[in-house]
Design a protein around this motif. Sequence first.
Motif, PDB file in Angstrom:
ATOM      1  N   ARG A   2       3.023  -1.649  13.235  1.00 27.11           N
ATOM      2  CA  ARG A   2       2.092  -1.283  14.144  1.00 27.11           C
ATOM      3  C   ARG A   2       3.689  -1.246  14.766  1.00 27.11           C
ATOM      4  NH1 ARG A   2      -2.928  -3.039  15.074  1.00 27.11           N
ATOM      5  NH2 ARG A   2      -2.600  -4.377  13.003  1.00 27.11           N
ATOM      6  N   GLU A  34       1.264  -0.879   5.947  1.00 22.01           N
ATOM      7  CA  GLU A  34       0.049  -0.696   6.569  1.00 22.01           C
ATOM      8  C   GLU A  34      -0.334   0.768   5.783  1.00 22.01           C
ATOM      9  OE1 GLU A  34      -2.197  -1.316   9.685  1.00 22.01           O
ATOM     10  OE2 GLU A  34      -2.116  -3.525  10.140  1.00 22.01           O
ATOM     11  N   THR A  35       0.952   1.652   5.740  1.00 21.00           N
ATOM     12  CA  THR A  35       1.202   3.572   5.674  1.00 21.00           C
ATOM     13  C   THR A  35       2.316   3.507   5.165  1.00 21.00           C
ATOM     14  OG1 THR A  35       2.252   3.652   7.672  1.00 21.00           O
ATOM     15  CG2 THR A  35      -0.057   3.708   8.287  1.00 21.00           C
ATOM     16  N   GLN A  36       2.383   4.513   4.684  1.00 26.67           N
ATOM     17  CA  GLN A  36       3.192   5.057   3.191  1.00 26.67           C
ATOM     18  C   GLN A  36       4.592   5.527   4.669  1.00 26.67           C
ATOM     19  OE1 GLN A  36       2.822   6.742   0.109  1.00 26.67           O
ATOM     20  NE2 GLN A  36       5.243   5.746   0.653  1.00 26.67           N
ATOM     21  N   HIS A  38       5.509   3.617   6.847  1.00 27.16           N
ATOM     22  CA  HIS A  38       5.796   1.912   7.228  1.00 27.16           C
ATOM     23  C   HIS A  38       7.170   1.769   5.814  1.00 27.16           C
ATOM     24  CE1 HIS A  38       2.616   0.409  10.027  1.00 27.16           C
ATOM     25  NE2 HIS A  38       3.742   1.246  10.475  1.00 27.16           N
ATOM     26  N   TYR A  53      -2.280  -3.246   3.420  1.00 24.88           N
ATOM     27  CA  TYR A  53      -3.207  -2.162   3.901  1.00 24.88           C
ATOM     28  C   TYR A  53      -3.209  -1.512   2.883  1.00 24.88           C
ATOM     29  CZ  TYR A  53      -6.872  -5.006   6.539  1.00 24.88           C
ATOM     30  OH  TYR A  53      -7.102  -5.774   7.330  1.00 24.88           O
ATOM     31  N   PHE A  54      -1.476  -1.184   2.843  1.00 29.63           N
ATOM     32  CA  PHE A  54      -0.452   0.083   2.006  1.00 29.63           C
ATOM     33  C   PHE A  54      -1.337  -0.272   0.545  1.00 29.63           C
ATOM     34  CE2 PHE A  54       2.940   2.499   0.355  1.00 29.63           C
ATOM     35  CZ  PHE A  54       2.087   3.498   0.414  1.00 29.63           C
TER      36      PHE A  54
END
Length: 82
Positions: A2, A34-36, A38, A53-54
């Motif tokens: 983040r 955590e995300t696509q 990223h 978490y991703f």
Amino acid sequence: MRTCATLTKPWTNATTPVEIKRFKQRKTVAEGVETQAHWDQLASLGCDYAQGYFIARPMPPEEFQAWRAHFDASLLMATRQG
């Protein structure tokens, strides 16, 4: 991740370790993905592996084998190459 995503110069924190690994011919692991978005950014920089978490949320040890049997890492690699 983040923090990296919100910096004025995004990914500065990620770029240096990835470049060092290229010089030393080492593999890199990004933590906290955590995300696509990223993962896509890190993969474009040359990051080799990720955790966060991703990929998967924390789970009890007894659930790990079932998760592993159904996890398809090629989907992440397809994103990296695309």
